[in-house]
Design an enzyme around this catalytic site. Structure first.
Site, PDB file in Angstrom:
ATOM      1  N   LYS A  22     -14.892   4.779   2.430  1.00  0.00           N
ATOM      2  CA  LYS A  22     -14.671   3.671   3.376  1.00  0.00           C
ATOM      3  C   LYS A  22     -13.462   3.970   4.269  1.00  0.00           C
ATOM      4  CE  LYS A  22     -12.243  -0.175   2.170  1.00  0.00           C
ATOM      5  NZ  LYS A  22     -11.233  -0.488   3.193  1.00  0.00           N
ATOM      6  N   ASN A  23     -12.374   4.421   3.653  1.00  0.00           N
ATOM      7  CA  ASN A  23     -11.147   4.606   4.423  1.00  0.00           C
ATOM      8  C   ASN A  23     -11.183   5.823   5.340  1.00  0.00           C
ATOM      9  OD1 ASN A  23     -10.227   2.307   3.267  1.00  0.00           O
ATOM     10  ND2 ASN A  23      -8.684   3.273   1.945  1.00  0.00           N
ATOM     11  N   ARG A  92      -8.504  -5.620   8.120  1.00  0.00           N
ATOM     12  CA  ARG A  92      -7.217  -5.050   8.457  1.00  0.00           C
ATOM     13  C   ARG A  92      -7.350  -3.751   9.276  1.00  0.00           C
ATOM     14  NH1 ARG A  92      -1.554  -4.794   8.555  1.00  0.00           N
ATOM     15  NH2 ARG A  92      -1.068  -2.610   8.408  1.00  0.00           N
ATOM     16  N   CYS A 116      -7.481  -7.832   3.423  1.00  0.00           N
ATOM     17  CA  CYS A 116      -7.078  -8.221   2.065  1.00  0.00           C
ATOM     18  C   CYS A 116      -5.703  -8.872   2.058  1.00  0.00           C
ATOM     19  CB  CYS A 116      -7.021  -6.988   1.176  1.00  0.00           C
ATOM     20  SG  CYS A 116      -8.601  -6.453   0.545  1.00  0.00           S
ATOM     21  N   ARG A 121       1.690  -6.696   5.069  1.00  0.00           N
ATOM     22  CA  ARG A 121       1.036  -5.660   5.874  1.00  0.00           C
ATOM     23  C   ARG A 121       1.406  -5.744   7.353  1.00  0.00           C
ATOM     24  NH1 ARG A 121      -4.826  -4.462   3.324  1.00  0.00           N
ATOM     25  NH2 ARG A 121      -4.263  -2.357   3.875  1.00  0.00           N
ATOM     26  N   ILE A 123       2.674  -4.318  11.125  1.00  0.00           N
ATOM     27  CA  ILE A 123       2.274  -3.113  11.866  1.00  0.00           C
ATOM     28  C   ILE A 123       3.448  -2.591  12.705  1.00  0.00           C
ATOM     29  CG2 ILE A 123      -0.222  -3.539  11.902  1.00  0.00           C
ATOM     30  CD1 ILE A 123       0.223  -4.602  14.809  1.00  0.00           C
ATOM     31  N   LEU A 125       5.504  -0.219  12.181  1.00  0.00           N
ATOM     32  CA  LEU A 125       5.589   1.245  12.296  1.00  0.00           C
ATOM     33  C   LEU A 125       4.593   1.763  13.330  1.00  0.00           C
ATOM     34  CD1 LEU A 125       5.877   2.162   8.494  1.00  0.00           C
ATOM     35  CD2 LEU A 125       7.725   1.909  10.162  1.00  0.00           C
ATOM     36  N   ASP A 305      -4.872   1.814  -4.385  1.00  0.00           N
ATOM     37  CA  ASP A 305      -6.242   1.279  -4.393  1.00  0.00           C
ATOM     38  C   ASP A 305      -6.923   1.435  -5.752  1.00  0.00           C
ATOM     39  OD1 ASP A 305      -6.004   0.481  -1.821  1.00  0.00           O
ATOM     40  OD2 ASP A 305      -7.256   2.046  -0.938  1.00  0.00           O
ATOM     41  N   ILE A 327       3.614   0.106  -3.452  1.00  0.00           N
ATOM     42  CA  ILE A 327       3.120   0.144  -2.060  1.00  0.00           C
ATOM     43  C   ILE A 327       2.975  -1.261  -1.458  1.00  0.00           C
ATOM     44  CG2 ILE A 327       1.292   0.989  -0.507  1.00  0.00           C
ATOM     45  CD1 ILE A 327       2.716   3.273  -1.886  1.00  0.00           C
ATOM     46  N   ARG A 397     -17.232  -5.306   0.895  1.00  0.00           N
ATOM     47  CA  ARG A 397     -16.463  -4.617   1.937  1.00  0.00           C
ATOM     48  C   ARG A 397     -16.353  -3.123   1.644  1.00  0.00           C
ATOM     49  NH1 ARG A 397     -10.920  -6.077   2.160  1.00  0.00           N
ATOM     50  NH2 ARG A 397     -11.051  -4.423   3.658  1.00  0.00           N
TER      51      ARG A 397
HETATM   52  C1  UD1 Z   1      -4.532   2.130   3.988  1.00  0.00           C
HETATM   53  C2  UD1 Z   1      -5.844   1.917   3.293  1.00  0.00           C
HETATM   54  C3  UD1 Z   1      -5.668   1.020   2.086  1.00  0.00           C
HETATM   55  C4  UD1 Z   1      -4.615   1.603   1.164  1.00  0.00           C
HETATM   56  C5  UD1 Z   1      -3.337   1.900   1.925  1.00  0.00           C
HETATM   57  C6  UD1 Z   1      -2.294   2.635   1.094  1.00  0.00           C
HETATM   58  C7  UD1 Z   1      -7.468   2.065   5.083  1.00  0.00           C
HETATM   59  C8  UD1 Z   1      -8.495   1.372   5.907  1.00  0.00           C
HETATM   60  N1  UD1 Z   1      -6.776   1.296   4.228  1.00  0.00           N
HETATM   61  O1  UD1 Z   1      -4.070   0.854   4.415  1.00  0.00           O
HETATM   62  O2  UD1 Z   1      -6.915   0.927   1.411  1.00  0.00           O
HETATM   63  O3  UD1 Z   1      -4.331   0.670   0.144  1.00  0.00           O
HETATM   64  O4  UD1 Z   1      -3.619   2.721   3.077  1.00  0.00           O
HETATM   65  O5  UD1 Z   1      -2.830   3.804   0.602  1.00  0.00           O
HETATM   66  O6  UD1 Z   1      -7.309   3.261   5.163  1.00  0.00           O
HETATM   67  N2  UD1 Z   1       3.756  -0.866   6.317  1.00  0.00           N
HETATM   68  C9  UD1 Z   1       4.792  -1.414   7.045  1.00  0.00           C
HETATM   69  N3  UD1 Z   1       4.714  -1.348   8.409  1.00  0.00           N
HETATM   70  C10 UD1 Z   1       3.673  -0.763   9.050  1.00  0.00           C
HETATM   71  C11 UD1 Z   1       2.626  -0.205   8.286  1.00  0.00           C
HETATM   72  C12 UD1 Z   1       2.692  -0.275   6.915  1.00  0.00           C
HETATM   73  O7  UD1 Z   1       5.752  -1.945   6.502  1.00  0.00           O
HETATM   74  O8  UD1 Z   1       3.664  -0.730  10.295  1.00  0.00           O
HETATM   75  C13 UD1 Z   1       3.811  -0.973   4.854  1.00  0.00           C
HETATM   76  C14 UD1 Z   1       2.671  -1.868   4.319  1.00  0.00           C
HETATM   77  O9  UD1 Z   1       3.032  -3.229   4.372  1.00  0.00           O
HETATM   78  C15 UD1 Z   1       2.506  -1.364   2.925  1.00  0.00           C
HETATM   79  C16 UD1 Z   1       2.798   0.139   3.066  1.00  0.00           C
HETATM   80  O10 UD1 Z   1       3.535   0.288   4.275  1.00  0.00           O
HETATM   81  O11 UD1 Z   1       3.467  -1.958   2.084  1.00  0.00           O
HETATM   82  C17 UD1 Z   1       1.562   1.011   3.085  1.00  0.00           C
HETATM   83  O12 UD1 Z   1       0.747   0.655   4.167  1.00  0.00           O
HETATM   84  P1  UD1 Z   1      -0.213   1.668   4.910  1.00  0.00           P
HETATM   85  O13 UD1 Z   1      -0.070   3.042   4.351  1.00  0.00           O
HETATM   86  O14 UD1 Z   1      -0.018   1.483   6.376  1.00  0.00           O
HETATM   87  O15 UD1 Z   1      -1.629   1.100   4.501  1.00  0.00           O
HETATM   88  P2  UD1 Z   1      -2.857   0.758   5.447  1.00  0.00           P
HETATM   89  O16 UD1 Z   1      -3.015   1.814   6.480  1.00  0.00           O
HETATM   90  O17 UD1 Z   1      -2.768  -0.654   5.877  1.00  0.00           O
END
Ligand code: UD1
Length: 440
Positions: A22-23, A92, A116, A121, A123, A125, A305, A327, A397
């Site tokens: 999926k990812n 997301r 989820c 979460r 954005i 970064l 995950d 995480i 999902r």
């Molecule tokens: C992706 C995966 C999700 C997995 C996660 C971590 C997909 C579609 N989803 O989610 O299944 O659980 O990676 O392996 O690929 N963070 C910030 N600021 C940001 C971005 C992230 O603080 O701008 C934090 C998040 O809140 C979280 C951590 O970084 O605590 C990890 O997030 P991230 O690696 O970005 O996960 P996703 O890409 O959302």
């Protein structure tokens, strides 16, 4: 509404096919809009998240066709740069269209994504990186407007290796002049898969899978064909289900190296593992052993995950296991649901302590999110008697026809529609309306 009725205590056995990740498929589908031509993408699972991504592609002007496990996306006629709120809020990962749209249209208008409820979460970064790459960003807290303003930095440093931010920055850099480097990039296999797809279409990306990714800008991309990698999280889910039921299952179509971060946990839990080239047999011990500590980390660490499913498995272990979730700050929502089955769990902030019990009892429980949902199904599989699992749309999902896959291994999982049940049973209809009356 649909729910699962599960009769537990059958040892799972047989062969399980691991569908596409999926990812991987979600960012690859978003990336297909960079190609003014056809992307033929094989091994695409039938998931509601994939359906939602297809809706976004079609909204943007792409033509999408499914032939079995293959999706054919023709993005020649993509002509929109906005994504409406209703489509963004479904999941997301829709945020991944931000980088893709900026590359294709130089402008994007979209909304902050849903998905989820496993943490805040943010954005930040993604946005900081894009702004360093020269994109102007305006936001009113719910919508985002981004557009190219000037040539930005040649290197972006991520303070945390966010998967989504790495993907967005890669996508936004494919057509940039000169070289762009992403430093402290995420190393997940799904990032490598995305880069392989883009390189197959003519992009010049090096270093995927390492902490520095270098993108050399190209003028355009061409039509391509790609096969999505197997879903390592589905693989770990089936392993937990096999282990908790005392079963023995062969996983087919896996990449063993992608499973390395979870194998040590199954080993410590006493499972026997027999690896083939693209298969793995897991044989459960008589009683699962406790695992001293699981700490979730970015790849190649233990995947967040897989945490919920492993915690379900450890509820039946012979001692005390500790889980440290680093995480996401809110990823233990499934623990109270596991306790409904009689699991002995204490949660404190980001740490859960699981004191293994001898058996679980059947229960009525809810899926709190995608992986939390898989965890309660796993608990129900090991409980003698009938359990009911609600809110299974979360499971759809990320798992293609989960009940069919589990039933092919000997499980007894039935998907039931509330509505149909009521139609066929007027007595129950009355009970239901009485219940509603009581709670009104
Ligand atoms: C992706 C995966 C999700 C997995 C996660 C971590 C997909 C579609 N989803 O989610 O299944 O659980 O990676 O392996 O690929 N963070 C910030 N600021 C940001 C971005 C992230 O603080 O701008 C934090 C998040 O809140 C979280 C951590 O970084 O605590 C990890 O997030 P991230 O690696 O970005 O996960 P996703 O890409 O959302």
């Amino acid at each position: 509404m649909e729910y699962f009725r599960i009769n537990g205590l059958t040892k799972l056995s047989g062969d399980a096919y691991i569908h596409g990740a999926k990812n991987s498929v979600l960012p690859i589908l978003a990336a297909s809009i960079l190609i003014k031509g056809e992307s033929v993408i094989h091994n695409c699972p039938q998931l509601s998240d994939v359906d939602n991504t297809v809706k976004i592609l079609e909204h943007l002007g792409a033509r999408v066709k499914r032939e079995g496990k293959t999706l054919i996306v023709d993005s020649s006629s993509v002509n929109k740069y906005d994504i409406p709120q209703r489509l963004m809020q479904e999941m997301r990962s829709s945020i991944i269209f931000l980088g893709a749209l900026l590359s294709r249209m130089k402008t994007a208008r979209l909304y902050l994504p849903g998905g989820c409820k496993i943490g805040l979460r943010p954005i930040d970064l993604h946005l900081k990186g894009l702004s360093e790459l020269g994109y102007g960003i305006e936001s009113d807290g719910s919508s985002l407007f981004c557009s190219y303003s000037n040539k930005g930095a040649e290197a972006v440093v991520l303070s945390f290796p966010s998967v989504g931010a790495t993907e967005n920055l890669i996508l936004a850099s494919v057509f940039n002049e000169g070289k762009t480097r992403i430093i402290n990039s995420a190393r997940e296999p799904e990032i490598e898969d995305l880069c392989e797809f883009l390189n197959g279409a003519g992009a010049k990306i090096k270093g995927a899978g390492s902490t520095i990714i270098e993108i050399e800008g190209v003028a355009s991309l061409h039509s391509t064909e790609h096969t999505v990698i197997p879903d390592r999280i589905l693989a770990s889910t089936i392993m937990c289900a096999a282990a908790i039921t005392g079963g023995s299952v062969r996983l087919n179509n896996i990449r063993l190296s992608h499973l390395a971060p979870v194998l040590s946990v199954f080993n410590e839990a006493g499972c026997k593992l027999y690896a083939g080239d693209s298969s793995l047999v897991i044989k459960a011990p008589k009683r699962i052993r406790r695992v001293k500590k699981i700490e979730t980390r970015p790849y190649p660490g233990f995947p967040t995950d897989s945490q919920a499913m492993c915690s379900a498995m450890l509820t039946l272990s012979n001692g005390v296991s500790m889980i440290y979730e680093t995480i996401f700050e809110n990823r233990f929502r499934h623990m109270p649901e596991l306790m409904r089955f009689g699991a002995d769990i204490t949660v404190q902030d980001r740490v859960s302590v699981i004191n293994g019990v001898k058996r679980l009892k059947p229960a009525s429980a809810c899926c709190t999110d995608l992986r939390g949902g898989a965890a309660v199904v796993i608990a129900a599989l090991s409980a003698q008697g009938e359990s009911e699992i609600r809110d299974i749309h979360h499971i759809d999902r990320g798992y293609e026809n989960f009940e069919r896959q589990l039933n092919s291994l000997g499980a007894a999982v039935k998907r039931i529609s509330d509505e149909k049940e009521k139609e066929g049973n007027p007595k129950q209809q009355q009970t239901e309306s009485e219940r509603r009356g009581q709670s009104a």
